[in-house]
Design a protein around this motif. Sequence first.
Motif, PDB file in Angstrom:
ATOM      1  N   THR A  19      62.483  -2.453  46.679  1.00 10.83           N
ATOM      2  CA  THR A  19      62.658  -3.887  47.297  1.00 10.83           C
ATOM      3  C   THR A  19      61.775  -3.859  48.713  1.00 10.83           C
ATOM      4  O   THR A  19      61.928  -4.817  49.494  1.00 10.83           O
ATOM      5  CB  THR A  19      64.165  -3.435  47.970  1.00 10.83           C
ATOM      6  OG1 THR A  19      64.547  -2.625  48.787  1.00 10.83           O
ATOM      7  CG2 THR A  19      65.032  -3.733  46.588  1.00 10.83           C
ATOM      8  N   SER A  20      61.208  -2.734  49.200  1.00 11.36           N
ATOM      9  CA  SER A  20      60.728  -2.463  50.486  1.00 11.36           C
ATOM     10  C   SER A  20      61.478  -2.141  51.578  1.00 11.36           C
ATOM     11  O   SER A  20      63.020  -2.214  51.323  1.00 11.36           O
ATOM     12  CB  SER A  20      59.745  -3.664  50.821  1.00 11.36           C
ATOM     13  OG  SER A  20      60.601  -4.556  51.840  1.00 11.36           O
ATOM     14  N   ASN A  21      60.829  -1.723  52.498  1.00  6.21           N
ATOM     15  CA  ASN A  21      61.879  -1.231  53.893  1.00  6.21           C
ATOM     16  C   ASN A  21      62.357  -2.325  54.736  1.00  6.21           C
ATOM     17  O   ASN A  21      62.673  -2.071  55.678  1.00  6.21           O
ATOM     18  CB  ASN A  21      61.016  -0.292  54.461  1.00  6.21           C
ATOM     19  CG  ASN A  21      61.115   1.304  53.626  1.00  6.21           C
ATOM     20  OD1 ASN A  21      62.201   1.637  53.262  1.00  6.21           O
ATOM     21  ND2 ASN A  21      59.927   1.930  53.314  1.00  6.21           N
ATOM     22  N   LEU A  22      62.101  -3.393  54.371  1.00  6.21           N
ATOM     23  CA  LEU A  22      62.523  -4.610  54.793  1.00  6.21           C
ATOM     24  C   LEU A  22      64.464  -4.749  55.160  1.00  6.21           C
ATOM     25  O   LEU A  22      65.104  -5.163  55.664  1.00  6.21           O
ATOM     26  CB  LEU A  22      62.062  -5.928  54.581  1.00  6.21           C
ATOM     27  CG  LEU A  22      60.470  -6.043  54.954  1.00  6.21           C
ATOM     28  CD1 LEU A  22      60.071  -7.345  54.364  1.00  6.21           C
ATOM     29  CD2 LEU A  22      60.476  -5.840  56.563  1.00  6.21           C
ATOM     30  N   TYR A  23      64.861  -3.849  53.920  1.00  6.44           N
ATOM     31  CA  TYR A  23      66.197  -4.089  53.526  1.00  6.44           C
ATOM     32  C   TYR A  23      66.781  -2.523  53.462  1.00  6.44           C
ATOM     33  O   TYR A  23      66.196  -1.573  53.056  1.00  6.44           O
ATOM     34  CB  TYR A  23      66.363  -4.559  52.410  1.00  6.44           C
ATOM     35  CG  TYR A  23      65.849  -5.977  52.268  1.00  6.44           C
ATOM     36  CD1 TYR A  23      66.276  -7.113  52.971  1.00  6.44           C
ATOM     37  CD2 TYR A  23      64.446  -6.098  51.357  1.00  6.44           C
ATOM     38  CE1 TYR A  23      65.494  -8.505  52.899  1.00  6.44           C
ATOM     39  CE2 TYR A  23      63.802  -7.375  51.336  1.00  6.44           C
ATOM     40  CZ  TYR A  23      64.195  -8.385  52.020  1.00  6.44           C
ATOM     41  OH  TYR A  23      63.449  -9.732  52.021  1.00  6.44           O
ATOM     42  N   TYR A  24      67.999  -2.425  53.748  1.00  2.00           N
ATOM     43  CA  TYR A  24      68.497  -1.165  53.233  1.00  2.00           C
ATOM     44  C   TYR A  24      68.866  -1.017  51.794  1.00  2.00           C
ATOM     45  O   TYR A  24      68.874  -2.066  50.935  1.00  2.00           O
ATOM     46  CB  TYR A  24      69.989  -1.035  53.932  1.00  2.00           C
ATOM     47  CG  TYR A  24      70.078  -0.838  55.288  1.00  2.00           C
ATOM     48  CD1 TYR A  24      69.720   0.234  56.144  1.00  2.00           C
ATOM     49  CD2 TYR A  24      70.285  -2.006  56.075  1.00  2.00           C
ATOM     50  CE1 TYR A  24      69.785   0.446  57.311  1.00  2.00           C
ATOM     51  CE2 TYR A  24      70.170  -1.888  57.464  1.00  2.00           C
ATOM     52  CZ  TYR A  24      69.925  -0.568  58.077  1.00  2.00           C
ATOM     53  OH  TYR A  24      70.010  -0.842  59.528  1.00  2.00           O
ATOM     54  N   ASN A  25      69.073   0.221  51.137  1.00  2.10           N
ATOM     55  CA  ASN A  25      69.217   0.398  49.755  1.00  2.10           C
ATOM     56  C   ASN A  25      70.126   1.447  49.641  1.00  2.10           C
ATOM     57  O   ASN A  25      70.569   2.152  50.755  1.00  2.10           O
ATOM     58  CB  ASN A  25      67.906   0.474  48.943  1.00  2.10           C
ATOM     59  CG  ASN A  25      67.258   1.886  49.269  1.00  2.10           C
ATOM     60  OD1 ASN A  25      67.803   2.985  48.795  1.00  2.10           O
ATOM     61  ND2 ASN A  25      66.106   2.131  49.574  1.00  2.10           N
ATOM     62  N   THR A  26      70.731   1.482  48.300  1.00  2.00           N
ATOM     63  CA  THR A  26      71.885   2.327  48.267  1.00  2.00           C
ATOM     64  C   THR A  26      71.645   3.846  48.038  1.00  2.00           C
ATOM     65  O   THR A  26      72.431   4.710  48.176  1.00  2.00           O
ATOM     66  CB  THR A  26      72.516   2.243  46.801  1.00  2.00           C
ATOM     67  OG1 THR A  26      71.482   2.004  45.618  1.00  2.00           O
ATOM     68  CG2 THR A  26      73.140   0.738  46.885  1.00  2.00           C
ATOM     69  N   THR A  28      57.809   9.303  52.922  1.00  2.00           N
ATOM     70  CA  THR A  28      56.700   8.885  52.599  1.00  2.00           C
ATOM     71  C   THR A  28      56.263   9.029  51.108  1.00  2.00           C
ATOM     72  O   THR A  28      57.219   9.240  50.361  1.00  2.00           O
ATOM     73  CB  THR A  28      55.425   9.644  53.618  1.00  2.00           C
ATOM     74  OG1 THR A  28      55.687  11.035  52.855  1.00  2.00           O
ATOM     75  CG2 THR A  28      55.724   9.877  54.758  1.00  2.00           C
ATOM     76  N   ASN A  29      55.104   8.726  50.637  1.00  2.00           N
ATOM     77  CA  ASN A  29      54.632   8.587  49.148  1.00  2.00           C
ATOM     78  C   ASN A  29      53.893  10.164  48.925  1.00  2.00           C
ATOM     79  O   ASN A  29      53.958  10.279  47.766  1.00  2.00           O
ATOM     80  CB  ASN A  29      53.818   7.561  48.857  1.00  2.00           C
ATOM     81  CG  ASN A  29      54.252   6.264  49.369  1.00  2.00           C
ATOM     82  OD1 ASN A  29      55.360   6.036  48.899  1.00  2.00           O
ATOM     83  ND2 ASN A  29      53.603   5.654  50.345  1.00  2.00           N
ATOM     84  N   SER A  30      53.860  11.013  49.953  1.00  4.95           N
ATOM     85  CA  SER A  30      53.182  12.234  49.319  1.00  4.95           C
ATOM     86  C   SER A  30      53.292  13.266  50.530  1.00  4.95           C
ATOM     87  O   SER A  30      53.626  12.784  51.967  1.00  4.95           O
ATOM     88  CB  SER A  30      51.786  11.782  49.383  1.00  4.95           C
ATOM     89  OG  SER A  30      50.988  11.436  50.366  1.00  4.95           O
ATOM     90  N   GLY A  31      52.804  14.422  50.495  1.00  3.04           N
ATOM     91  CA  GLY A  31      52.804  15.235  51.618  1.00  3.04           C
ATOM     92  C   GLY A  31      51.471  14.903  52.512  1.00  3.04           C
ATOM     93  O   GLY A  31      51.923  15.061  54.017  1.00  3.04           O
ATOM     94  N   GLY A  76      57.526   3.974  50.328  1.00  4.14           N
ATOM     95  CA  GLY A  76      58.229   5.439  50.854  1.00  4.14           C
ATOM     96  C   GLY A  76      59.547   5.031  51.117  1.00  4.14           C
ATOM     97  O   GLY A  76      60.196   3.849  51.535  1.00  4.14           O
ATOM     98  N   GLY A  77      60.608   5.737  50.587  1.00  2.00           N
ATOM     99  CA  GLY A  77      62.063   5.610  50.541  1.00  2.00           C
ATOM    100  C   GLY A  77      62.522   4.546  49.648  1.00  2.00           C
ATOM    101  O   GLY A  77      63.621   4.113  49.944  1.00  2.00           O
ATOM    102  N   ASN A  78      61.853   4.226  48.645  1.00  2.00           N
ATOM    103  CA  ASN A  78      62.327   3.167  47.867  1.00  2.00           C
ATOM    104  C   ASN A  78      63.714   3.766  46.866  1.00  2.00           C
ATOM    105  O   ASN A  78      63.880   4.921  46.819  1.00  2.00           O
ATOM    106  CB  ASN A  78      61.156   2.716  46.939  1.00  2.00           C
ATOM    107  CG  ASN A  78      60.993   3.606  45.788  1.00  2.00           C
ATOM    108  OD1 ASN A  78      61.722   4.337  45.166  1.00  2.00           O
ATOM    109  ND2 ASN A  78      59.509   3.562  45.609  1.00  2.00           N
ATOM    110  N   PRO A  79      64.372   2.809  46.443  1.00  2.00           N
ATOM    111  CA  PRO A  79      65.383   3.612  45.600  1.00  2.00           C
ATOM    112  C   PRO A  79      65.295   4.458  44.423  1.00  2.00           C
ATOM    113  O   PRO A  79      65.897   5.613  44.259  1.00  2.00           O
ATOM    114  CB  PRO A  79      66.111   2.160  45.099  1.00  2.00           C
ATOM    115  CG  PRO A  79      65.619   1.069  45.992  1.00  2.00           C
ATOM    116  CD  PRO A  79      64.338   1.608  46.445  1.00  2.00           C
TER     117      PRO A  79
END
Length: 391
Positions: free
Chosen positions: A72-79, A100-103, A281-284
């Motif tokens: 959803t992108s980090n413009l919104y909270y997700n569960t 993030t997406n990687s180390g 980064g941080g997607n559901p």
Amino acid sequence: MNQYMEETNGGLVHTYNRFPVVLDHGEGVYLYDTDGKKYLDFAAGIAVSGLGYSNEEWKEALKEQIDHLVHTSNLYYNTTCGKAAGLLKKASRMDRVFFTNSGTEAIEGALKAARKYAWAKGTGRYEFIAMTNSFHGRSMGALSVTEHDAYRTPFEPLIPGVKFAVFNDLDSVKKLVTEKTCAIILEPIQGEGGINLATPEFMEGIRALCDAEGILMICDEIQCGMARTGAMFAWQKYGVKPDILAMAKAIGSGVPVGAFAMTEEVAEYSLKPGDHGTTYGGNPLVCASVAKTLEIYEREQMTEHVKEVGAYLTEKLDALVQESDRVLERRGTGLIQGIRLNGPVGDVIQEALKEGLLIISARSDVIRMVPPLVIKNRHIDEMIRILQKVL
């Protein structure tokens, strides 16, 4: 298999020295190629697949999440993001988490957080002290704190303000500290650099130096973290808590996810909205993976399991040192271990592949063993039998 190799090469830029095998699926601690050949995996996707392959509970968690939301992108909270962050905060004993997406991206974020902290404090500090034999990634910032000419030279000039001290030599670190030093970055156990363990005295000395001089301590646990040492994170074995902690690889069991975490003090004075960001980064989906991985680790008492099988691996590798003229020493702890040979290891790795064992190198003379954390003693015995044969 040759047909698959031609198809998978496709239009890819040739940036990886791939092994001549096309992997198709995995089960437990074994991988299978397109011809059905079975391989015992002591590489785990370079310390990523801590749960091994085809863990049903983990797969179901990801399938369920796909049915709800992937991105959803980090413009919104997700569960799932908050749940994963809470579990990771508990496991790492840090206060704030940024996914993030990687180390490599986790290292970039850690470096930015350190510089922003110094800027917000008005200290004018911007320099970093990194270590010899270090590896932190291949982006420009991560390369700048990586001490390996083969990685660095083609891309110089890199980011200025980085000095390199000798790993495990506290005096060499002290000599580089100035009023401009904002952070010291190190791996508690150097993976790519040859499976080199920091001594307790070195870790404690770095922490004391940082406290005395107002410098931040950054620990890169991208490879040695997530129970691989027998503690959830290696710093916990030393009892030396960093100000910023970078992690990735096994936190997601194979999905592309990393994170950097920090203390409340660093969070208060560092990154604010707009300072740093990530689209994925941080997607559901990845956070569902992180959360389920941590739940399984806790329920299955993974750190205790690693202590047990790690002790057995240590015993078997020490015996190999004694019996083989080619093996000079064992390095490491838990399930991040290596053996140093009296010459290049490439031929041994290739022969092991033919015999159905996946192992990788750390520098030219060290065989690195970072298997799935779910291995049993019988898998270690199988690995040792193959190693004895190819040596």
